[in-house]
Design an enzyme around this catalytic site. Structure first.
Site, short mmCIF file in Angstrom:
data_model
loop_
_atom_site.label_atom_id
_atom_site.label_comp_id
_atom_site.label_asym_id
_atom_site.label_seq_id
_atom_site.Cartn_x
_atom_site.Cartn_y
_atom_site.Cartn_z
N LYS A 22 3.14 4.41 -1.28
CA LYS A 22 2.95 5.55 -2.15
C LYS A 22 4.08 6.63 -1.99
O LYS A 22 4.05 7.53 -1.49
CB LYS A 22 1.57 6.30 -2.44
CG LYS A 22 0.57 5.28 -2.49
CD LYS A 22 -0.49 5.40 -1.05
CE LYS A 22 -1.64 4.54 -1.45
NZ LYS A 22 -2.32 4.53 -0.18
N ASP A 62 17.09 9.76 -7.52
CA ASP A 62 18.47 10.00 -7.20
C ASP A 62 18.90 10.01 -5.68
O ASP A 62 19.58 10.82 -5.18
CB ASP A 62 18.77 11.33 -7.70
CG ASP A 62 19.03 11.45 -9.33
OD1 ASP A 62 19.13 10.57 -10.02
OD2 ASP A 62 18.67 12.60 -9.78
N HIS A 98 0.76 -1.26 0.12
CA HIS A 98 -0.18 -0.15 -0.19
C HIS A 98 0.77 1.22 -0.24
O HIS A 98 0.29 2.34 -0.01
CB HIS A 98 -0.95 -0.04 1.16
CG HIS A 98 -2.33 0.80 1.15
ND1 HIS A 98 -2.60 1.82 1.91
CD2 HIS A 98 -3.25 0.69 0.07
CE1 HIS A 98 -3.70 2.39 1.38
NE2 HIS A 98 -4.06 1.50 0.24
#
Length: 222
Positions: free
Chosen positions: A140, A145, A138
């Site tokens: 996000k 870099d 779940h």
């Protein structure tokens, strides 16, 4: 000594100018959508922002995320539950064309959801891994870099010199979907904070190793 002081001053100014902001998506974000569509801002490969007086403009918010993807020099590591945004998928494709190494971790079921851009990116050669479990992946977040990853790439490519870059992390409640980017109440933090970036990068690396059995060759449309 004077040169070192000048370099130190430049470094402090450069760090102070790095991104560190919170983006909110809410019910006010789409009140300017029709005007942007008339100006061809939505649907193009790289949307250009026309002047907009809406402080909550969803298109502007999406452009801020795409801007960070467009500044990637070496790596993008994305852990995302659902990803169907065409605009952000186009930004990742531009990164691929520049030679940026992209890796994606997603949920085993959501990879195949309608409109998923993950299968498309996998077909372009982006490695994708998912957990072999009924629990949800779940997360996000996106690291651009990250220092640990950039050093890993330097060693893999046997490079002595690397182009200047610094880490960015994008994280929040936001899924990269039309509903998330232009309908829901969501939040998204974009920051160059070194400690936060390193923490997210370390967790991505840990998950990448843990999910090693599900490679991109197995992530194909059902």
């Amino acid at each position: 000594v004077i040169w070192k002081l000048v370099q130190c001053s430049r470094s402090k100014r450069e760090k102070a100018s790095r991104v560190h902001e919170v983006i909110v998506f809410n019910e006010l974000g789409e009140i300017c959508a029709a005007a942007h569509m008339r100006n061809n801002g939505i649907g193009s490969q790289k949307p250009q922002m026309s002047p907009c007086c809406n402080a909550h403009c969803s298109l502007r918010n999406v452009a801020k995320i795409a801007e960070q993807i467009d500044r990637a020099v070496y790596s993008i590591d994305l852990a995302i539950f659902i990803f169907s945004s065409l605009s952000l998928a186009d930004a990742l494709k531009r990164a691929l064309q520049r030679g940026v190494i992209i890796r994606i971790i997603s949920d085993g079921e959501m990879v195949y959801c309608t409109g998923s851009q993950i299968t498309m990116l996998a077909q372009l050669g982006v490695p994708v891994r998912v957990p072999i479990t009924t629990n949800l992946m779940h997360n996000k977040f996106c690291i651009i870099d990250g220092m640990e990853r950039v050093e890993e790439i330097r060693l893999l490519r046997k490079l002595k010199w690397m182009r200047p870059c610094y880490g960015i992390v994008i994280s929040g409640s936001l899924n990269w979907t039309a509903q998330g980017l232009g309908g829901n109440w969501e939040n998204c933090i974009i920051t160059a904070d070194e400690k936060l970036t390193a923490t997210f990068q370390a967790e991505f690396q840990r998950m990448w190793r843990a999910f090693g059995k599900a490679e991109a060759s197995r992530i194909q449309p059902k």
